[in-house]
Scaffold this motif. Structure first.
Motif, short mmCIF file in Angstrom:
data_model
loop_
_atom_site.label_atom_id
_atom_site.label_comp_id
_atom_site.label_asym_id
_atom_site.label_seq_id
_atom_site.Cartn_x
_atom_site.Cartn_y
_atom_site.Cartn_z
N GLY A 189 -12.06 -11.37 3.45
CA GLY A 189 -12.10 -9.94 3.15
C GLY A 189 -11.54 -9.11 4.29
N MET A 190 -11.86 -9.49 5.51
CA MET A 190 -11.32 -8.79 6.68
C MET A 190 -9.81 -8.95 6.78
N LEU A 191 -9.33 -10.17 6.54
CA LEU A 191 -7.89 -10.43 6.62
C LEU A 191 -7.13 -9.65 5.54
N ASN A 192 -7.67 -9.66 4.32
CA ASN A 192 -6.98 -8.98 3.22
C ASN A 192 -7.00 -7.46 3.37
N SER A 193 -8.09 -6.93 3.88
CA SER A 193 -8.21 -5.47 4.00
C SER A 193 -7.46 -4.91 5.20
N HIS A 194 -7.00 -5.80 6.10
CA HIS A 194 -6.25 -5.37 7.27
C HIS A 194 -4.87 -6.04 7.33
N ALA A 195 -4.32 -6.35 6.17
CA ALA A 195 -3.07 -7.11 6.13
C ALA A 195 -1.84 -6.24 6.39
N TYR A 196 -1.92 -4.94 6.08
CA TYR A 196 -0.77 -4.05 6.22
C TYR A 196 -1.10 -2.90 7.17
N ARG A 197 -0.07 -2.38 7.81
CA ARG A 197 -0.21 -1.22 8.69
C ARG A 197 0.54 -0.04 8.07
N ILE A 198 -0.11 1.10 8.02
CA ILE A 198 0.52 2.33 7.58
C ILE A 198 0.59 3.28 8.77
N GLY A 203 -0.83 8.96 13.14
CA GLY A 203 -1.37 7.72 13.69
C GLY A 203 -1.17 6.55 12.74
N ALA A 204 -1.90 5.46 13.01
CA ALA A 204 -1.75 4.24 12.22
C ALA A 204 -3.11 3.76 11.71
N VAL A 205 -3.10 3.20 10.50
CA VAL A 205 -4.31 2.59 9.93
C VAL A 205 -3.92 1.26 9.31
N LEU A 206 -4.89 0.35 9.21
CA LEU A 206 -4.68 -0.93 8.55
C LEU A 206 -5.27 -0.86 7.16
N CYS A 207 -4.66 -1.58 6.23
CA CYS A 207 -5.11 -1.51 4.84
C CYS A 207 -4.77 -2.80 4.11
N SER A 208 -5.19 -2.88 2.85
CA SER A 208 -4.89 -4.04 2.01
C SER A 208 -3.51 -3.87 1.39
N GLU A 209 -3.02 -4.95 0.75
CA GLU A 209 -1.73 -4.89 0.07
C GLU A 209 -1.77 -3.86 -1.06
N GLU A 210 -2.88 -3.82 -1.78
CA GLU A 210 -3.00 -2.87 -2.88
C GLU A 210 -2.91 -1.43 -2.37
N GLU A 211 -3.59 -1.16 -1.28
CA GLU A 211 -3.58 0.20 -0.71
C GLU A 211 -2.21 0.57 -0.17
N SER A 212 -1.46 -0.42 0.31
CA SER A 212 -0.14 -0.14 0.87
C SER A 212 0.86 0.26 -0.20
N GLY A 213 0.56 -0.07 -1.46
CA GLY A 213 1.49 0.22 -2.55
C GLY A 213 1.12 1.44 -3.35
N SER A 222 9.42 7.47 2.95
CA SER A 222 8.65 6.22 2.94
C SER A 222 9.57 5.06 3.31
N LEU A 223 9.15 4.29 4.31
CA LEU A 223 9.90 3.11 4.76
C LEU A 223 8.95 1.92 4.71
N LYS A 224 9.13 1.04 3.70
CA LYS A 224 8.26 -0.12 3.53
C LYS A 224 9.05 -1.39 3.79
N PHE A 225 8.61 -2.16 4.79
CA PHE A 225 9.33 -3.36 5.20
C PHE A 225 9.10 -4.50 4.23
N ASN A 226 10.18 -5.29 4.04
CA ASN A 226 10.13 -6.48 3.20
C ASN A 226 11.01 -7.54 3.86
N LYS A 227 11.19 -8.68 3.20
CA LYS A 227 11.90 -9.79 3.83
C LYS A 227 13.38 -9.52 4.05
N PHE A 228 13.94 -8.51 3.40
CA PHE A 228 15.36 -8.20 3.56
C PHE A 228 15.61 -7.09 4.57
N GLY A 229 14.58 -6.41 4.98
CA GLY A 229 14.71 -5.26 5.88
C GLY A 229 13.61 -4.29 5.52
N ALA A 230 13.95 -3.25 4.77
CA ALA A 230 12.93 -2.31 4.31
C ALA A 230 13.47 -1.49 3.16
#
Length: 335
Positions: A189-198, A203-213, A222-230
């Motif tokens: 639960g800790m890993l999933n809820s802090h998987a992404y940074r916004i 400032g910056a906060v950590l969040c889940s994948e669902e929250e990041s989308g 909005s600049l969202k990074f992915n495997k090709f760049g962002a």
């Protein structure tokens, strides 16, 4: 490797030619570039044994090769060929050049954990944490969040090994070791809820994948990074940026302002196609910034990247538009 028979001087000429080709829109690098740096590394590895004057050059080329593999290797294609079959091979290749590289070991641990190979995950996460204590090059060190996650991944991998069987991440089952699945569930639960940074101007906060989308707000860059760049998005319009374009824009948004501009020197490590002697040419740096500005203009993003008056070839973000930058903590490479 087809360049292994070339002299160092010939390889340097090839490097210069290939650097002039730049990168494809999605950040793909020519397989030839990897081969050239691999051949240069082999030659310099022999030369440095007899002449210490080559030491600095050898170290530079090795770091260059490691950087290519870490940043782009797992996503690089030629017309009909993937450089390596998968990400795991790329990261193991990194460790063959730089056996104590913390970020490579961390990512291998993440892949092993995700694949359920927990004994390997234990080994790699432990290696990453051990290397972190003495590794010198800050570019390849784990950041604070990755260190915390490595500890959690290491703990969970050890728990899985202790249970001697796969335990669903959040299913508390009767195994005779009720506390172990409970701890696994909590850690996951800790890993999933802090998987992404916004990151925003506030400032910056950590969040889940669902929250990041979550749905983007109007008039927000909005600049969202992915495997090709962002993926750059503004008011419903999206454009894929190459890795170098994405990293430059992130730096501009997050780290610059009037009086604190981005320059060819401050961003030299983002440009993998720099020359070993001259670094990032101002023309190369300016052309990437110009392309980013062009893309933003075509997306009708208000002009906000300005030329710094007190810095030659410097640029900064004037803060006139709100922004959000989203990336995955496990995949970040600090610079």
């Amino acid at each position: 490797m087809r360049f292994q028979g070339n002299s160092l001087e010939e390889l340097e000429e090839l490097e210069q030619e290939l650097l002039g080709l730049g990168e494809t829109k999605l950040g793909g690098l020519s397989y030839s570039k990897i081969e050239v740096y691999d051949a240069m590394h082999s030659q310099l590895e022999e030369l440095v044994q007899d002449d210490e004057d080559y030491r600095a050059y050898y170290s530079y080329i090795k770091k260059k090769l490691v950087s290519y593999l870490l940043r782009y290797g797992m996503h690089t294609y030629t017309d009909h060929l993937t450089i390596y079959e998968d990400t795991e091979k790329v990261l193991k290749k990194v460790l063959s050049y730089d056996s104590q590289n913390p970020i490579a070991a961390y990512r291998l641990g993440f892949l092993a954990y995700r694949s359920g190979i927990h004994s390997e995950a234990v080994m790699y996460f432990q290696q990453a944490l051990n290397s972190q204590t003495f590794y010198i090059d800050e570019r390849f060190l784990l950041n604070a969040e990755q260190i915390s996650r490595a500890v959690l991944y290491l703990t969970n991998s050890a728990l899985h090994t202790a249970i001697q069987g796969e335990v669903p991440s959040c299913d508390i089952i009767s195994t005779g070791y009720t506390s172990l699945p409970t701890q696994l569930c909590y850690n996951d639960g800790m890993l999933n809820s802090h998987a992404y940074r916004i990151v925003t101007p506030f400032g910056a906060v950590l969040c889940s994948e669902e929250e990041s989308g979550e749905q983007q707000m109007k008039d927000v860059i909005s600049l969202k990074f992915n495997k090709f760049g962002a993926l750059l998005t503004y008011n419903g319009i999206s454009e894929q940026l190459s890795p170098v374009q994405a990293n430059v824009l992130r730096y501009l948004l997050v780290k610059t302002r009037r009086g604190e501009a981005a320059t060819p020197w401050s961003l030299k490590d983002y440009f993998l196609f720099t020359h070993v002697i001259t670094g990032v040419p101002e023309k190369t740096f300016s052309s990437v910034v110009a392309e980013v500005k062009r893309i933003m203009a075509e997306m009708e993003i208000p002009a906000s990247i300005k030329v710094a008056e007190d810095e030659k070839s410097g640029y900064y973000f004037d803060g006139s538009s709100p922004f959000v930058v989203i990336d995955r903590v496990d995949e970040e490479l600090s610079l």
